[in-house]
Each structure stands twice: as C-alpha cells, then as structure tokens.
Motif scaffolding. Structure first.
Motif, PDB file in Angstrom:
ATOM      1  N   VAL A 185       0.847  -1.193   0.000  1.00 24.38           N
ATOM      2  CA  VAL A 185       0.000   0.000   0.000  1.00 24.38           C
ATOM      3  C   VAL A 185       0.886   1.249   0.000  1.00 24.38           C
ATOM      4  O   VAL A 185       1.736   1.413   0.879  1.00 24.38           O
ATOM      5  CB  VAL A 185      -0.945   0.028   1.220  1.00 24.38           C
ATOM      6  N   ASP A 187       0.800   5.401   0.031  1.00 22.88           N
ATOM      7  CA  ASP A 187       0.031   6.624   0.306  1.00 22.88           C
ATOM      8  C   ASP A 187       0.536   7.694  -0.663  1.00 22.88           C
ATOM      9  O   ASP A 187       1.548   8.353  -0.413  1.00 22.88           O
ATOM     10  CB  ASP A 187       0.262   7.026   1.761  1.00 22.88           C
ATOM     11  N   VAL A 245      -8.678   2.169   4.826  1.00 20.88           N
ATOM     12  CA  VAL A 245      -7.909   3.384   4.579  1.00 20.88           C
ATOM     13  C   VAL A 245      -8.463   4.584   5.345  1.00 20.88           C
ATOM     14  O   VAL A 245      -7.720   5.537   5.638  1.00 20.88           O
ATOM     15  CB  VAL A 245      -7.846   3.700   3.064  1.00 20.88           C
ATOM     16  N   LEU A 282      -1.978  -1.353  -3.797  1.00 20.94           N
ATOM     17  CA  LEU A 282      -2.971  -0.280  -3.716  1.00 20.94           C
ATOM     18  C   LEU A 282      -2.239   1.047  -3.619  1.00 20.94           C
ATOM     19  O   LEU A 282      -1.400   1.237  -2.738  1.00 20.94           O
ATOM     20  CB  LEU A 282      -3.878  -0.461  -2.502  1.00 20.94           C
ATOM     21  N   VAL A 284      -3.139   4.937  -3.004  1.00 24.55           N
ATOM     22  CA  VAL A 284      -4.349   5.529  -2.450  1.00 24.55           C
ATOM     23  C   VAL A 284      -4.119   6.938  -1.913  1.00 24.55           C
ATOM     24  O   VAL A 284      -3.042   7.270  -1.390  1.00 24.55           O
ATOM     25  CB  VAL A 284      -4.925   4.618  -1.336  1.00 24.55           C
ATOM     26  N   TYR A 289      -8.076   5.960  -5.653  1.00 25.03           N
ATOM     27  CA  TYR A 289      -7.133   4.823  -5.551  1.00 25.03           C
ATOM     28  C   TYR A 289      -6.998   4.155  -6.911  1.00 25.03           C
ATOM     29  O   TYR A 289      -7.871   4.256  -7.783  1.00 25.03           O
ATOM     30  CB  TYR A 289      -7.603   3.810  -4.496  1.00 25.03           C
ATOM     31  N   THR A 291      -4.994   0.412  -8.762  1.00 22.97           N
ATOM     32  CA  THR A 291      -4.315  -0.865  -8.533  1.00 22.97           C
ATOM     33  C   THR A 291      -3.875  -1.415  -9.886  1.00 22.97           C
ATOM     34  O   THR A 291      -4.203  -0.865 -10.937  1.00 22.97           O
ATOM     35  CB  THR A 291      -5.219  -1.880  -7.807  1.00 22.97           C
TER      36      THR A 291
END
Length: 295
Positions: A185, A187, A245, A282, A284, A289, A291
């Motif tokens: 993930v 950010d 999230v 991901l 995001v 978001y 993928t």
C-alpha cells in the motif's frame, strides 16, 4: 506427517523407504517400491521423477487402479468410513468438510455425473483450487472423452503427490509447488508507504459463505510482514482484498469528510496460476485509488 530427510531415505532399508513414502500416491505403495531401486537420489526432484516414471511405465490396469484408489470429493459416506490422513487434510484445506447444503448438492450432482460417464472418481489437486473453481473444473472435464480424462486424472495425481512429497521429504532442492500472493500500500497523498493499514483477504463463493483467508497490518514499508498466501499454492478462484484506509488517514490528521469519502476499499480479483507470484498493490489518497496486477 513426520518429515524424512532425503539422505536418510537414500540409505534406509527398502521396507522403511516404502513405509515412509507409501501414501505419497494414494493407497499405492508399489510406486515407492519401484522407485526404491533407483536410489540414491541427488535431490527430491530426482526422487519424484523416479516415482512418476513408475506410474508412466505401469500398465493400464495399474494406472486405473491408482485412479480408483482416490476418494470422491465432499462425500459424506466416505468421510464416515474414513479417508487417509492425507486426503482428509487436503479436502479440509479447501473447506470440503464444511459445505453449505447447496454446495453438497452441487458436489453430489457432479460426482454422480462424472462417475456415470467415466466409471472412476473425479480427481483434482484440491490444494490448488477453491470450492467454486473445483466445481467449474468438474463441469469442464465432464466434456472430455475417457482417454483424455484418464490422462488428466494422472496429471492431477502427480500434482497431489508432489505436494505430499514436498511436505514429507527435506532435501537441498525443492519441488516447484508453491505460489505467493502479496500486497503493498502506497500513500500517494503523502508520497510514502502506508504503514498500519488493516488488510483482510477473503475467498469469495457463489454457493457457500465467503471465507477469510488472512488478516494483516501493513508494516513501515507498506507491505505485510509475510505474504498473504505463501509456502503453498495460491488456489485458483476469486478473492477480495479489503483495505481500511479511512482509519489510516484519520490517524494521520488528514482533513476528511464525515463519513470519509473512502473508508473501506475492496479490490476483487481472480487467481489462475497457483504456483505463480501475484502482487496486488494499492495506491491511495483520501479521495482516489488505483491498482494493477503486479508480480
């Protein structure tokens, strides 16, 4: 299942060798007995090749007997009578010991149709499948002729045996029987990995209940400490990854609407290569978001 080292198997008596490997192929110790004469083996791949050669060199009656030694899937009568420990563990791993009524009915229907057409049980390496994908495979293979299906059955028996041998024998080399499913993930609002995000992996089902496969929290690199699935095949099937999230961004003081625009993000995807590496990342922000399929 007690593990054995290949070095010990190379030097033990033939009787002990056969006893240790008797059920790598279901109720068929003759395969281990034939392979014993090829010792010593340089690795577990060489051992497995010798066992496969014994099957490939067997006559049609022996090969049919090997197929018929396997149990039907999700059969309550056979479970009551007792499966081998290996078969029971394999069927339990995919949830065939806890089917819904609709799933039992579906398995009974295809089991009966398959036996009526071919005269032997449907065989599949269930550790490579989910319940739903087993049922799909059933339907596809019902279209085969008997000769094609016997070859398909032997191929699945080899896959079952390879996984059993991998669990049973330790050696310097390994059989190529494991896959991996991972996530990461990022950010992209802050431009850094997202640490502390709750991740839940769920196996989806049409006829039964969805099944949670793994729960994890992302680490400082935005990854999970261990693969979501690893050290075994990644079963063919449909899955959902859920990322919490909203809690993550709230904890970092990001200004959010109430309720947040993005709270729980579900990503649904499918697995088709059990021995491959599937990476589902991901990227995001609090408002968007993306993928992609990684590897």
């Amino acid at each position: 299942m007690s593990q054995k080292s290949l070095s010990d198997l190379n030097v033990c008596s033939k009787a002990d060798f056969v006893a240790a490997l008797a059920n790598v192929f279901e109720y068929s110790p003759w395969i281990a007995e034939q392979a014993a004469s090829a010792r010593p083996f340089a690795g577990v791949n060489a051992l497995f090749a010798a066992m496969k050669a014994a099957v490939d060199g067997a006559g049609p009656d022996h090969r049919l007997a090997l197929i018929k030694a396997h149990p039907d899937l999700a059969d309550k009568t056979q479970r009551a009578a007792g499966l081998t420990a290996e078969s029971s563990a394999e069927q339990n791993s995919v949830g065939l010991d806890r089917l819904s009524d609709a799933e039992y009915e579906a398995f009974e229907r295809v089991n009966n149709a398959y036996r009526a057409k071919f005269g032997f049980p449907y065989i599949v390496c269930v550790r490579r499948y989910t319940k739903d994908s087993v049922l799909c495979d059933f339907e596809l293979r019902l279209r085969n002729d008997a000769s094609t299906e016997m070859q398909a059955s032997i191929g699945e028996i080899f896959r079952i045996a390879a996984l059993r041998l991998d669990q049973l024998v330790t050696a310097d080399d390994r059989l190529s029987v494991h896959g991996r499913l991972s996530t990461h993930v990022l950010d992209t609002h802050s431009g850094k990995p997202a640490a502390g995000i709750s991740v839940v992996l769920t196996e989806l089902s049409d006829l039964g209940e969805a099944r949670v496969v793994a729960r994890a929290i992302t680490n400082s690199d935005g990854r999970t400490d261990q693969p979501l699935i690893g050290g075994r095949p990644v079963p063919i099937g449909r899955y959902e990854l859920m990322f919490a999230v909203g809690t993550y961004f709230a904890g970092r003081g990001v200004s959010l609407s109430d309720p947040p625009f993005l709270d729980q993000i579900p990503l649904r995807f499918s697995v088709s290569d059990p021995e491959g590496h599937l990476h589902v990342p991901l990227l995001v922000t609090p408002w968007s978001y993306t993928t992609y399929r990684g590897s």
